[in-house]
Design a protein around this motif. Structure first.
Motif, PDB file in Angstrom:
ATOM      1  N   ASN A 179     -22.384  28.173  26.046  1.00  0.00           N
ATOM      2  CA  ASN A 179     -21.675  27.121  25.337  1.00  0.00           C
ATOM      3  C   ASN A 179     -21.151  26.098  26.332  1.00  0.00           C
ATOM      4  O   ASN A 179     -20.863  26.430  27.481  1.00  0.00           O
ATOM      5  N   THR A 219     -14.968  24.161  27.855  1.00  0.00           N
ATOM      6  CA  THR A 219     -13.818  23.548  27.207  1.00  0.00           C
ATOM      7  C   THR A 219     -13.096  22.679  28.231  1.00  0.00           C
ATOM      8  O   THR A 219     -13.337  22.783  29.438  1.00  0.00           O
ATOM      9  N   PHE A 220     -12.183  21.848  27.759  1.00  0.00           N
ATOM     10  CA  PHE A 220     -11.428  20.995  28.679  1.00  0.00           C
ATOM     11  C   PHE A 220     -10.585  21.862  29.615  1.00  0.00           C
ATOM     12  O   PHE A 220     -10.476  21.574  30.808  1.00  0.00           O
ATOM     13  N   LYS A 221     -10.013  22.929  29.088  1.00  0.00           N
ATOM     14  CA  LYS A 221      -9.210  23.834  29.935  1.00  0.00           C
ATOM     15  C   LYS A 221     -10.063  24.440  31.043  1.00  0.00           C
ATOM     16  O   LYS A 221      -9.613  24.586  32.177  1.00  0.00           O
ATOM     17  N   GLN A 222     -11.297  24.808  30.706  1.00  0.00           N
ATOM     18  CA  GLN A 222     -12.199  25.377  31.716  1.00  0.00           C
ATOM     19  C   GLN A 222     -12.538  24.330  32.776  1.00  0.00           C
ATOM     20  O   GLN A 222     -12.566  24.630  33.965  1.00  0.00           O
ATOM     21  N   GLU A 224      -7.481  15.216  27.927  1.00  0.00           N
ATOM     22  CA  GLU A 224      -7.982  16.175  26.935  1.00  0.00           C
ATOM     23  C   GLU A 224      -8.367  15.458  25.643  1.00  0.00           C
ATOM     24  O   GLU A 224      -9.390  15.751  25.041  1.00  0.00           O
ATOM     25  N   GLU A 275     -12.103  15.431  23.972  1.00  0.00           N
ATOM     26  CA  GLU A 275     -12.374  15.927  22.618  1.00  0.00           C
ATOM     27  C   GLU A 275     -13.051  14.871  21.753  1.00  0.00           C
ATOM     28  O   GLU A 275     -13.843  15.197  20.870  1.00  0.00           O
ATOM     29  N   LYS A 334     -20.929  13.705  21.697  1.00  0.00           N
ATOM     30  CA  LYS A 334     -21.602  14.960  22.049  1.00  0.00           C
ATOM     31  C   LYS A 334     -22.964  14.662  22.654  1.00  0.00           C
ATOM     32  O   LYS A 334     -23.667  13.772  22.193  1.00  0.00           O
TER      33      LYS A 334
END
Length: 98
Positions: free
Chosen positions: A35, A38-41, A80, A84, A88
């Motif tokens: 996948n 994520t932004f945190k990753q 962030e 988001e 895509k």
């Protein structure tokens, strides 16, 4: 007695080959696809100064190529919220197997 031992040995060898082949085989039908991060990753991996946003110098790969599209307020950082709301990426077309 010898015949029974031979059969058991062949059976054990066959089971070993079957088990090892199924556990080391390639994943089927794309079930193990990776996948997108994520932004945190991304912050964990790329945010060198730990300010909670990503500068163009910190990012790499496909995100660096589309940095200006994602940085909608043009402040030189991806937050962030901007991440988001980013468009895509398009899926790559698969080559048909022959």
């Amino acid at each position: 007695m010898k015949n029974c031992k031979l059969r058991m040995s062949v059976l054990a060898l066959g089971m070993t080959v079957l088990v090892s082949n199924s556990s080391f085989g390639q994943p089927g039908n794309g079930q193990d696809r990776k996948n997108p991060p994520t932004f945190k990753q991304l912050l964990k991996d790329l945010d060198a100064n730990e300010d909670g946003k990503l500068s163009k110098d910190e990012v790499k790969g496909p995100l660096k190529e589309v940095f200006t599209k994602v940085d909608t307020d043009e402040d030189g950082f991806i937050t962030e919220k901007e991440f988001e709301n980013a468009p895509k990426p398009k899926k790559r077309e698969r080559k048909e197997k022959r």
